[in-house]
Structure formats: C-alpha cells, structure tokens
Design an enzyme around this catalytic site. Structure first.
Site, PDB file in Angstrom:
ATOM      1  CD  GLU A  26     -57.357  93.636 128.180  1.00 41.58           C
ATOM      2  OE1 GLU A  26     -58.086  94.323 128.914  1.00 41.58           O
ATOM      3  OE2 GLU A  26     -56.364  93.008 128.576  1.00 41.58           O
ATOM      4  CE  LYS A 160     -51.546  93.488 133.789  1.00 45.07           C
ATOM      5  NZ  LYS A 160     -52.567  92.411 133.824  1.00 45.07           N
TER       6      LYS A 160
END
Ligand code: PSU
Ligand code: MN
Length: 304
Positions: A26, A160
C-alpha cells in the site's frame, strides 16, 4: 488483458502473465503513516524484502487518475513529500480516478486494486479497525468490510493498538473473515506482540496459510484472509510501556476534534512524538517482517 484503468509496471505485468508470485503493497503508509525520509526508505526496504523472498513487489497508488501497480523510484520519491496526495479508501477511489487526482491507497483501496490486477497477497503494517469511542462516532475502518468482500490475503502485525481491539475482532468474526495468528495463539497489537486477546485461528507455516487461501476460494467463500504476524521480539514495545501513551494520544485527538480520515494519521504522529521516535522504529520493523511473510505465502500459493 489488464483492466483499462490500471497501469502495471512491466515487471509486475510479466510476473502476473507468467503466474509468478506478486505481493501488493500500500501507499498510505508512505503519505500518511510515516515521516520523510523514513517513509520512502521503508517503502524501498519493503520492496527489497519481497524480492529477497522470491516475489515481485507491486506498490499501489493513484497518479493523475491512473491506478498504478508497481511504482518507479521517481514516483515513490515524489509520494514521499507530495502534499496534494489524498488518502483513498474504497469510497474515494472512483472519484480520484474520474477526476484525475493523485491518491495513496489504504488497505481497503489497495485490496480493491490488487484484486483488479489479479494479485492475491498484500503486506501492510496494521489494518484499520473499530475505533475507541465507536459508540459515539461509529468510526469503523472500511478495511474491515473490504476484508469481508474482496479475495485478497492481507498480512499485518494485527490491528493498531490505538483501536478498540476486542470490537475489531468481533466485527471481523461477524463479517466472516478468517483471522490467523502466524506462529502465535495471541492476536498481536501492532507495536506489541500480544493484545491480551486470543488469535481466532493459528497457523505456523506459509504453506498452511496457502492451503487455507485455496480452500476458502474452493468453497466459494467471499472475502479475504487476515494474517496477523507479531512484530519481532527485539523490535516490540510491550503493551505495559505504550498503553498509557496510546490513551493520551486518543484523548488528545478527541479534544482536538480530529475525525474521519485524519484520526489514524494524527494518532500515529502523536505516538511518534510521545515515544521519542521509538514507535516509528517498531513500525518499520514490523512492515518489513510482514513483507517477508507475504512473499513466502505468495510463493507457497504458486507452488501448489
Ligand atoms: N499500517 C501502518 N501505517 C499506516 C496504515 C497501515 O503501519 O498508516 C494505514 C493503512 O493504509 C490503513 C489505514 O488502511 O492506516 C487505516 O486508516 P483508517 O483508520 O482511516 O481506515
Ligand atoms: Mn475511520
């Protein structure tokens, strides 16, 4: 025939034509995830890690309305400092292409583009998820729904730790996404190896993950597979050390009225500050580690 809105780098095109292993990468991590110059250095190191493990890297971004898979060095350098690059998720992709804009792709948008290109494996740092305070904000990353619908395997270091991890795992289960701990019974939390939550599934080799991916397709089950690969021990920041800093960063975001797409970049930048740079070193290490595993899975998928 490649898709008319997609430009494949020559090397990526050859690999896909020959059925050789390719790993998608990405670009939001470059434009919105890390400071310069570490962002560009990391992107290069990640591409090198994919190559060293037998696959061709295809970093994905939108440049002047064209979806590109595989970026030349100049383009990666430009992305590293460009200000006019939008953070593109699924909802933004068609607009960026139609209007001829520049954009970096999040996990969700990279999955869409990888699937268009015929790439089955993708490495990132950490996926987006259900945000803390979701009861108020309804902030759930589009990455989760993308995993439920698009058949691409995403290798990450967990979600995360700035997120609500129990709800993130619940949501993935509800949407039918297999979540595999690689060589671990624990779901990793990006900077830390253990979120305190069990990994829903556990597999210990790239070959076993490739078998899962093939079987998921053979059963006509839609959607991707999420592989959670814990950050190497030497680079981890234990939850006990980073937990309070994350809570402080989340409070600061709320007080500053940060919302929508800006939340994740804001929190990553605050943590970089609050940890005195340590969170960035960990982020770099975990992305490289994920690139190695993604390449090995891509090789195993093509070997069968
Ligand atoms: N992994 C990283 N750094 C990042 C991201 C992933 O190590 O910046 C990006 C990915 O592009 C992911 C995005 O899709 O953060 C999540 O954004 P949001 O929470 O707005 O969906
Ligand atoms: Mn969001």
């Amino acid at each position: 025939m490649p898709h008319p809105l997609l430009d494949l780098a020559p090397e990526v095109r050859t690999a896909l034509d020959q059925g050789a292993p390719v790993v998608a990468l990405e670009s939001t991590i470059v434009t919105h995830g890390m400071p310069h110059p570490e962002n560009v250095e990391t992107a290069r190191a990640v591409e090198a890690a994919v190559r060293a493990n037998g696959a061709v890297p295809a970093t994905i971004a939108v440049v002047a309305g064209r979806i590109r898979a595989g970026l030349p060095d100049e383009t990666l350098d430009w992305l590293g400092t460009a200000r006019e690059v939008l953070k593109l998720s699924r909802a933004d992709l068609a607009h960026a292409v139609a209007a001829g804009l520049h954009g970096s792709t999040t996990v969700a948008a990279t999955m869409v583009c990888a699937h268009l290109a015929g790439i089955r494996v993708f490495a990132t740092g950490g996926i987006g998820g259900v945000h803390r305070g979701v009861e108020e904000t309804l902030d759930i990353s589009a990455d989760l729904d993308e995993l439920a619908r698009t058949p691409v395997t995403v290798v990450c270091a967990g979600a995360k730790a700035i997120l609500d991890l129990p709800r993130t795992l619940e949501y993935l289960e509800t949407r039918g996404v297999p979540v595999v701990g690689y060589g671990t019974d624990r779901f990793p939390a990006f900077w830390s190896r253990d979120s305190g939550l069990p990994a829903p599934l556990r597999l210990d080799t790239p070959e076993a993950i490739a078998a899962l991916i093939r079987t998921q397709a053979a059963l006509n089950l839609d959607g991707g597979v999420l592989v959670a690969n814990p950050v190497p021990e030497a680079d981890a920041i234990p939850e006990g050390e980073i937990g309070a800093l994350i809570t402080a960063a989340v409070t600061q975001a709320r007080e500053a009225g940060i919302a929508g797409k800006a939340v994740t970049p804001f929190l990553l930048a605050r943590l970089l500050d609050l940890t005195g740079g340590r969170s960035l070193a960990t982020n770099i290490a975990l992305v490289k580690n994920n690139a190695v595993l993604a390449a090995r899975i891509a090789v195993a998928l093509h070997a069968a």
